[in-house]
Design a protein around this motif. Structure first.
Motif, PDB file in Angstrom:
ATOM      1  N   LEU A  32       0.744  -1.586  -0.140  1.00 36.97           N
ATOM      2  CA  LEU A  32       0.258  -0.117  -0.030  1.00 36.97           C
ATOM      3  C   LEU A  32       0.583   1.107  -0.219  1.00 36.97           C
ATOM      4  O   LEU A  32       0.578   2.180  -0.439  1.00 36.97           O
ATOM      5  N   ILE A  33       2.058   1.130   0.520  1.00 40.74           N
ATOM      6  CA  ILE A  33       3.087   2.569   0.566  1.00 40.74           C
ATOM      7  C   ILE A  33       3.293   2.567  -1.054  1.00 40.74           C
ATOM      8  O   ILE A  33       3.467   3.534  -1.307  1.00 40.74           O
ATOM      9  N   ASP A  34       3.769   1.654  -1.478  1.00 47.31           N
ATOM     10  CA  ASP A  34       4.179   1.931  -3.123  1.00 47.31           C
ATOM     11  C   ASP A  34       2.957   2.367  -4.280  1.00 47.31           C
ATOM     12  O   ASP A  34       3.204   2.983  -4.721  1.00 47.31           O
ATOM     13  N   LEU A  35       2.114   1.454  -3.657  1.00 41.76           N
ATOM     14  CA  LEU A  35       0.838   2.151  -4.022  1.00 41.76           C
ATOM     15  C   LEU A  35       0.408   3.961  -4.169  1.00 41.76           C
ATOM     16  O   LEU A  35      -0.102   4.354  -5.322  1.00 41.76           O
ATOM     17  N   GLY A  36       0.414   4.186  -2.649  1.00 35.73           N
ATOM     18  CA  GLY A  36       0.243   5.118  -2.538  1.00 35.73           C
ATOM     19  C   GLY A  36       1.317   6.351  -3.578  1.00 35.73           C
ATOM     20  O   GLY A  36       1.330   7.433  -3.675  1.00 35.73           O
TER      21      GLY A  36
END
Length: 69
Positions: A32-36
């Protein structure tokens, strides 16, 4: 022996096996950090402009002349 890669976010080792649900990430959190980062445009795929504005000089055109109707 399965391939081991490092998580792109926290660098934790991740085994590349079917049971690794979030590969190449170690967890849903890192995923999710990467998606953000993609959503906020911290990561972008470089794209070459379709038209180079410097080409006006090459053809001895003025931008105003080019966009006349």
């Amino acid at each position: 022996m399965p391939l081991t890669v490092n998580c792109p976010i926290c660098k934790a080792p991740v085994e590349w096996v079917p049971q690794s649900a979030f590969k190449p990430f170690c967890s849903e959190r890192c995923k999710l950090i990467d998606l953000g980062d993609w959503a906020s445009e911290k990561h972008v795929i470089p794209v070459k402009a379709e038209f180079d504005p410097e080409a006006f000089d090459e053809f001895d055109l003025d931008e105003g002349d080019f966009f006349k109707e």
